[in-house]
Design a protein around this motif. Structure first.
Motif, PDB file in Angstrom:
ATOM      1  N   ARG A  84     -55.388  33.861 -69.311  1.00 27.09           N
ATOM      2  CA  ARG A  84     -55.250  32.668 -68.472  1.00 27.09           C
ATOM      3  C   ARG A  84     -55.805  31.439 -69.195  1.00 27.09           C
ATOM      4  O   ARG A  84     -55.184  30.376 -69.204  1.00 27.09           O
ATOM      5  N   TRP A  85     -56.974  31.585 -69.838  1.00 26.40           N
ATOM      6  CA  TRP A  85     -57.550  30.435 -70.522  1.00 26.40           C
ATOM      7  C   TRP A  85     -56.732  30.069 -71.761  1.00 26.40           C
ATOM      8  O   TRP A  85     -56.588  28.912 -72.098  1.00 26.40           O
ATOM      9  N   GLU A  86     -56.160  31.074 -72.420  1.00 25.74           N
ATOM     10  CA  GLU A  86     -55.281  30.785 -73.551  1.00 25.74           C
ATOM     11  C   GLU A  86     -54.096  29.925 -73.098  1.00 25.74           C
ATOM     12  O   GLU A  86     -53.709  28.971 -73.783  1.00 25.74           O
ATOM     13  N   ALA A  87     -53.531  30.249 -71.946  1.00 25.58           N
ATOM     14  CA  ALA A  87     -52.408  29.462 -71.426  1.00 25.58           C
ATOM     15  C   ALA A  87     -52.836  28.021 -71.156  1.00 25.58           C
ATOM     16  O   ALA A  87     -52.093  27.078 -71.436  1.00 25.58           O
ATOM     17  N   LEU A  88     -54.046  27.838 -70.627  1.00 31.26           N
ATOM     18  CA  LEU A  88     -54.537  26.487 -70.356  1.00 31.26           C
ATOM     19  C   LEU A  88     -54.906  25.745 -71.641  1.00 31.26           C
ATOM     20  O   LEU A  88     -54.840  24.520 -71.698  1.00 31.26           O
ATOM     21  N   LEU A  89     -55.297  26.483 -72.674  1.00 34.46           N
ATOM     22  CA  LEU A  89     -55.720  25.870 -73.930  1.00 34.46           C
ATOM     23  C   LEU A  89     -54.584  25.710 -74.929  1.00 34.46           C
ATOM     24  O   LEU A  89     -54.807  25.231 -76.041  1.00 34.46           O
ATOM     25  N   GLY A  90     -53.376  26.090 -74.554  1.00 36.04           N
ATOM     26  CA  GLY A  90     -52.255  26.117 -75.483  1.00 36.04           C
ATOM     27  C   GLY A  90     -52.063  24.858 -76.299  1.00 36.04           C
ATOM     28  O   GLY A  90     -51.814  24.921 -77.499  1.00 36.04           O
ATOM     29  N   VAL A  91     -52.206  23.703 -75.698  1.00 37.87           N
ATOM     30  CA  VAL A  91     -51.967  22.452 -76.414  1.00 37.87           C
ATOM     31  C   VAL A  91     -53.079  22.134 -77.416  1.00 37.87           C
ATOM     32  O   VAL A  91     -52.904  21.251 -78.250  1.00 37.87           O
ATOM     33  N   TYR A  92     -54.185  22.831 -77.341  1.00 35.57           N
ATOM     34  CA  TYR A  92     -55.293  22.572 -78.256  1.00 35.57           C
ATOM     35  C   TYR A  92     -55.281  23.503 -79.463  1.00 35.57           C
ATOM     36  O   TYR A  92     -56.187  23.473 -80.281  1.00 35.57           O
ATOM     37  N   GLY A  93     -54.264  24.346 -79.566  1.00 36.51           N
ATOM     38  CA  GLY A  93     -54.140  25.213 -80.728  1.00 36.51           C
ATOM     39  C   GLY A  93     -55.166  26.325 -80.787  1.00 36.51           C
ATOM     40  O   GLY A  93     -55.492  26.817 -81.862  1.00 36.51           O
ATOM     41  N   ILE A  94     -55.686  26.724 -79.656  1.00 31.94           N
ATOM     42  CA  ILE A  94     -56.656  27.822 -79.615  1.00 31.94           C
ATOM     43  C   ILE A  94     -55.935  29.030 -79.055  1.00 31.94           C
ATOM     44  O   ILE A  94     -55.414  28.989 -77.945  1.00 31.94           O
ATOM     45  N   GLY A  95     -55.889  30.096 -79.806  1.00 30.65           N
ATOM     46  CA  GLY A  95     -55.149  31.285 -79.411  1.00 30.65           C
ATOM     47  C   GLY A  95     -55.950  32.220 -78.526  1.00 30.65           C
ATOM     48  O   GLY A  95     -57.066  31.918 -78.086  1.00 30.65           O
ATOM     49  N   TYR A  96     -55.385  33.395 -78.321  1.00 33.53           N
ATOM     50  CA  TYR A  96     -55.975  34.367 -77.404  1.00 33.53           C
ATOM     51  C   TYR A  96     -57.361  34.816 -77.842  1.00 33.53           C
ATOM     52  O   TYR A  96     -58.275  34.905 -77.030  1.00 33.53           O
ATOM     53  N   ARG A  97     -57.521  35.101 -79.117  1.00 28.26           N
ATOM     54  CA  ARG A  97     -58.819  35.597 -79.585  1.00 28.26           C
ATOM     55  C   ARG A  97     -59.936  34.592 -79.299  1.00 28.26           C
ATOM     56  O   ARG A  97     -61.010  34.955 -78.824  1.00 28.26           O
ATOM     57  N   GLY A  98     -59.691  33.326 -79.587  1.00 26.34           N
ATOM     58  CA  GLY A  98     -60.691  32.301 -79.305  1.00 26.34           C
ATOM     59  C   GLY A  98     -60.955  32.155 -77.819  1.00 26.34           C
ATOM     60  O   GLY A  98     -62.101  32.011 -77.388  1.00 26.34           O
ATOM     61  N   ALA A  99     -59.884  32.200 -77.022  1.00 21.72           N
ATOM     62  CA  ALA A  99     -60.038  32.092 -75.571  1.00 21.72           C
ATOM     63  C   ALA A  99     -60.839  33.273 -75.026  1.00 21.72           C
ATOM     64  O   ALA A  99     -61.739  33.095 -74.200  1.00 21.72           O
ATOM     65  N   LEU A 100     -60.524  34.482 -75.507  1.00 21.56           N
ATOM     66  CA  LEU A 100     -61.252  35.668 -75.041  1.00 21.56           C
ATOM     67  C   LEU A 100     -62.718  35.599 -75.452  1.00 21.56           C
ATOM     68  O   LEU A 100     -63.609  35.905 -74.649  1.00 21.56           O
ATOM     69  N   ASN A 101     -62.994  35.173 -76.684  1.00 19.85           N
ATOM     70  CA  ASN A 101     -64.388  35.031 -77.114  1.00 19.85           C
ATOM     71  C   ASN A 101     -65.140  34.062 -76.209  1.00 19.85           C
ATOM     72  O   ASN A 101     -66.282  34.325 -75.810  1.00 19.85           O
ATOM     73  N   GLY A 102     -64.498  32.951 -75.867  1.00 20.69           N
ATOM     74  CA  GLY A 102     -65.132  31.983 -74.980  1.00 20.69           C
ATOM     75  C   GLY A 102     -65.387  32.545 -73.590  1.00 20.69           C
ATOM     76  O   GLY A 102     -66.447  32.332 -73.007  1.00 20.69           O
ATOM     77  N   VAL A 103     -64.414  33.286 -73.073  1.00 19.80           N
ATOM     78  CA  VAL A 103     -64.557  33.881 -71.732  1.00 19.80           C
ATOM     79  C   VAL A 103     -65.693  34.895 -71.715  1.00 19.80           C
ATOM     80  O   VAL A 103     -66.519  34.910 -70.799  1.00 19.80           O
ATOM     81  N   VAL A 104     -65.755  35.746 -72.734  1.00 22.34           N
ATOM     82  CA  VAL A 104     -66.816  36.762 -72.787  1.00 22.34           C
ATOM     83  C   VAL A 104     -68.177  36.092 -72.906  1.00 22.34           C
ATOM     84  O   VAL A 104     -69.131  36.468 -72.210  1.00 22.34           O
TER      85      VAL A 104
END
Length: 184
Positions: A84-104
Motif C-alpha cells: 500500500r505504501w509503495e503505491a502511495l510512494l510511486g511518484v517518488y521512485g521508492i519501490g516495494y523494498r524501501g516501502a516495506l523497510n519503512g513500514v517495518v
C-alpha cells in the motif's frame, strides 16, 4: 517534469538517492553485530524482573496454533502495508523494498514510542535514506491513517448492521437484563 520522474525512477531502491555502490561487506557485518547487541541488551533490560518459571508455564499453556496464526497474520499485514505504501510512494521512485523497510521500522517504533510516533520515524528515515523531501512522505503516511480509519469505520458499520439484522436479539437481551434486575 517527465525528466524528474525518470530520474527518480532510475534512483529507485537506491538509498541516498544516487545510485552509489552497495555498502561494503564490513559495514553489513558491523550493522548486524550492532543490531544484535542492541536487541540482546534490550531483551535483557526488559526481562530482568520476569519470573522465567511462570513465563514457561504460561507459554506451555498457550495454544501454539493461535500464536503461529497471529504471527503469520502480523507478517502478512506488514507485507500488505508495504504494498500500500509503495503505491502511495510511486511518484517518488521508492519501490516495494524501501516501502516495506519503512513500514517495518515504523511499526517497530510504534511498539516502543507513544502516540504513534513510529510514523514520524518511518517518514524521517525514508526521507534521509532516499533523499526525498519529508513533507510529501508525511502526507502519504497521513493518507494511510485515513485509509485505516475508513476501513475501521466500514467494519463498524457492517458489524452494527449485522447485529441489528438478528431478529429478536435485542428483545432477548432486554428481557434477560430485566429478569436480572428483578432478582437483585
Amino acid at each position: 517534469m517527465s525528466g524528474d520522474v525518470s530520474q527518480l525512477q532510475s534512483q529507485e531502491e537506491s538509498p541516498q538517492g544516487g545510485g552509489s555502490a552497495p555498502r561494503g561487506r564490513r559495514s553489513a557485518v558491523l550493522q548486524l553485530v550492532v543490531g544484535l547487541a542492541v536487541s540482546l541488551l534490550t531483551l535483557w533490560a526488559f526481562s530482568r524482573g520476569v519470573n522465567l518459571r511462570q513465563l514457561g508455564d504460561t507459554l506451555r499453556a498457550c495454544d501454539l496454533r493461535w500464536l503461529g496464526g497471529s504471527a503469520f497474520l502480523a507478517a502478512f499485514l506488514l507485507v500488505v502495508r508495504g504494498w500500500r505504501w509503495e503505491a502511495l510512494l510511486g511518484v517518488y521512485g521508492i519501490g516495494y523494498r524501501g516501502a516495506l523497510n519503512g513500514v517495518v521500522l515504523g511499526t517497530a517504533a510504534n511498539n516502543v514510542l507513544p502516540a504513534r510516533a513510529g510514523e514520524l520515524v518511518r517518514v524521517s528515515w525514508m526521507s534521509a535514506a532516499y533523499a526525498r523531501p519529508m513533507a510529501p512522505l508525511l502526507v502519504t503516511a497521513v493518507v494511510e491513517r485515513i485509509l485505516d480509519l475508513m476501513a475501521v469505520a466500514a467494519l463498524a458499520v457492517w458489524a452494527a448492521a449485522q447485529a441489528s439484522m438478528r431478529p429478536g436479539r435485542s428483545e432477548e437481551h432486554t428481557s434477560e437484563l430485566q429478569s436480572r434486575e428483578t432478582i437483585s
